[in-house]
Write an enzyme that holds these catalytic residues in place. Structure first.
Site, PDB file in Angstrom:
ATOM      1  CB  CYS A  75      -0.895  -0.048   1.236  1.00  0.00           C
ATOM      2  SG  CYS A  75      -1.729   1.488   1.657  1.00  0.00           S
ATOM      3  CB  CYS A  78       0.529   1.626   4.114  1.00  0.00           C
ATOM      4  SG  CYS A  78      -1.207   1.153   3.995  1.00  0.00           S
TER       5      CYS A  78
END
Length: 180
Positions: A75, A78
């Site tokens: 991600c 992230c």
């Protein structure tokens, strides 16, 4: 003629999506703002194996404010927020504040590499099937990343869907820490 039909349909879809997003959690607050105390909900039992093979249960943090971050090594957002989360963790770990990551739909090797690369030192539950996410269904943290702040009673007090910056996380965390 088709354009005239499309606009009302789009407006109706947006209205339904907005209403659906507000339903089910009682979270009557904007992202990053404290949820009113009477509307806060506790997740069901949360615990399991950590990325490094240990075991953690959220119940062990009873009486502390807990920041829960849902993430995955694949991600991009992230990865962008990882340094801010680690910095906030280090600044608050001696103030009855705990951090717990939840690595969702990932591989253990990918998760370990992510934690090494970004210097993540707080524990993360390993949740390759996304089962722990279901324990938080009252706030639906299905988008990655999502960061939650739980109050001292274990209830979701603040939700940040999407990437969170230190400048947004710190004041929200301070508000929940100040609650007694």
């Amino acid at each position: 003629m088709i354009r005239r039909a499309v606009v009302p349909a789009l407006l109706a879809a947006v209205a339904l999506t907005s209403a659906a997003g507000c339903a089910g959690g009682g979270a009557a607050a904007k992202p990053g703002e404290p949820i009113p105390v009477d509307d806060r909900r506790s997740p069901s039992e949360v615990g399991g194996e950590t990325v490094d093979g240990g075991r953690i249960d959220l119940a062990s943090y009873e009486g502390k404010v807990v920041v829960v971050n849902f993430w995955a090594s694949w991600c991009g957002p992230c990865r962008a927020e990882a340094p801010a989360l680690e910095a906030t963790y280090k600044e608050n770990k001696d103030a009855d504040v705990e951090f717990l990551g939840v690595d969702v739909q990932d591989t253990r090797d990918g998760a370990k590499a992510f934690m090494r690369k970004y210097g993540s030192t707080y524990p993360s539950l390993f949740d390759p099937k996304g089962e722990i996410t279901h324990a938080f269904s009252s706030v639906n943290p299905s988008a990655l990343p999502t960061t939650l702040i739980l109050d001292r009673e274990g209830r979701v007090a603040v939700q940040f869907p999407g990437s969170v910056s230190k400048s947004r996380l710190d004041p929200a965390l301070a508000k929940i820490v100040a609650e007694r």
